[in-house]
Motif scaffolding. Structure first.
Motif, mmCIF file in Angstrom:
data_model
loop_
_atom_site.group_PDB
_atom_site.id
_atom_site.type_symbol
_atom_site.label_atom_id
_atom_site.label_comp_id
_atom_site.label_asym_id
_atom_site.label_seq_id
_atom_site.Cartn_x
_atom_site.Cartn_y
_atom_site.Cartn_z
ATOM 1 N N MET A 1 0.951 -1.132 0.140
ATOM 2 C CA MET A 1 0.074 0.125 -0.088
ATOM 3 C C MET A 1 0.883 1.454 0.011
ATOM 4 S SD MET A 1 -2.881 -1.597 2.942
ATOM 5 C CE MET A 1 -1.511 -2.413 3.571
ATOM 6 N N ILE B 1 -8.688 -2.175 1.492
ATOM 7 C CA ILE B 1 -7.906 -1.429 0.566
ATOM 8 C C ILE B 1 -8.815 -0.914 -0.440
ATOM 9 C CG2 ILE B 1 -6.525 -2.874 -0.753
ATOM 10 C CD1 ILE B 1 -5.350 0.459 0.685
ATOM 11 N N GLY C 1 -3.750 -4.981 2.279
ATOM 12 C CA GLY C 1 -4.736 -4.463 2.570
ATOM 13 C C GLY C 1 -6.081 -5.041 3.037
#
Ligand code: SAM
Length: 309
Positions: free
Chosen positions: A44, A281, A265
């Motif tokens: 990320m 995410i 995520g």
């Protein structure tokens, strides 16, 4: 004290968030459980990590731990710590193998990192190479000493105990820790998805109970960390040893106050399970509101249940 924290359905407060910021690593430990890992490269951005931590802060999380893979493999690691640091957490820590720490310790400290746990299972070069498949013992040691020098405090040494590999090295490692004002953390080996579990366990698993009994005998003082999985700390001769026993341990689970984020995520409610992850995410990437992201976090918290009841 716990009333200010959000709690799961088992009345366990959620105090800390452990984020795996990369699944890349520069060593290949024989036991590595690749905590929440996925096979392809997944990371990320610093901004996405900031958003995750901001939501965590909003729901009452007090502490962030940055982990990997090897977190120091990321070129933007100082920026990541800076961004997370700007949110004003009570504590920001990192788990690292230490091999790049000599280079980064000062920058990380300046960016707001409070402390580090460095994985070091042995002080013996051959054993280090057997465990990690790399010849990095001296870099790891230099990194550890640099962390102490720049004032990351406390520096904890994570030592996974393995039968017939390093179980007899606790005394030497404790001496190294005491000499450098560091805490020794003994970790019980967890079965690894990498290996044939039964054989792996039979070959290397070593119950820490016997070591703990010995520590209890010689300790000047013993303290139980209520919100850190009921871990015990032994104070011996001016030094400190903490024991982490996640295997078949209902006390560990009953006192677990940690939520995790995988490198791709997802919210990971339990160290020992991968079948109840909650997607996060993609919602951040789709620009969902903070309110919606908070609800997703709460879904993750609602998925928490003690692995060992
Ligand atoms: N690369 C960093 C490091 O070496 O510390 C962070 C990642 S590593 C997966 C995080 C911690 O998990 C290390 O302290 C490591 O010793 C521990 N660990 C990994 N696999 C384990 C296992 N099978 N049982 C117990 N601890 C394990």
């Amino acid at each position: 004290m716990t009333d200010e924290f959000i709690k799961d359905n088992y009345q366990r407060p959620i105090i800390s968030l452990r984020i795996t910021i990369t699944n890349r690593c520069n060593v290949n430990c024989l036991y590595c459980h690749h905590d929440g890992m996925v096979s392809s490269k997944q990371e990320m951005t610093a901004d996405e990590l900031y958003t995750i931590c901001k939501i965590a802060k909003n729901i009452g999380v007090k502490k962030i731990r940055i982990s990997g893979g090897e977190p120091l493999i990321r070129k933007d690691i100082v920026e990541i710590v800076e961004k997370i640091g700007s949110l004003g957490f009570k504590d920001i820590s990192m788990t690292t193998n230490g091999t790049y720490l000599e280079k980064y310790a000062q920058g990380l400290k300046d960016a707001g990192l409070d402390r580090v746990n460095v994985s070091l299972d042995t002080l013996n070069r051959e054993t280090y190479e057997f465990i990690t498949k790399k010849d990095y013992l001296e870099s790891a040691k230099a990194g550890i000493l640099k962390a102490v020098e720049v004032g990351l405090y406390p520096v904890k040494i994570n030592m996974v105990i393995m039968k017939d590999i390093n179980q007899n090295e606790v005394k030497d490692m404790f001496k190294f820790c005491k000499e450098n004002n560091m805490v020794l953390q003994l970790i019980e080996l967890i079965e690894s998805e990498n290996c044939d579990d039964d054989k792996f366990s039979a070959d290397y698993h070593y119950k820490l109970d016997m070591i703990e009994e010995r520590l209890a005998d010689i300790a000047d003082e013993v303290y139980e960390r209520k919100f850190m999985q009921g871990r015990k700390k032994y104070y011996i001769d001016g030094g400190e040893i903490e024991v982490v026993k996640p295997v078949d341990n209902s006390t560990f689970c009953a006192n677990c106050s940690r939520l995790r984020i995988t490198p791709d995520g997802k919210i990971k409610p339990c160290l020992l399970r991968n079948d109840n992850l909650v997607e996060l995410i993609s919602h951040i990437r789709n620009g969902e509101s903070d309110e919606r992201l908070k609800e997703i976090f709460l879904d993750g918290i609602n998925n928490r249940e003690p692995f060992n009841k």
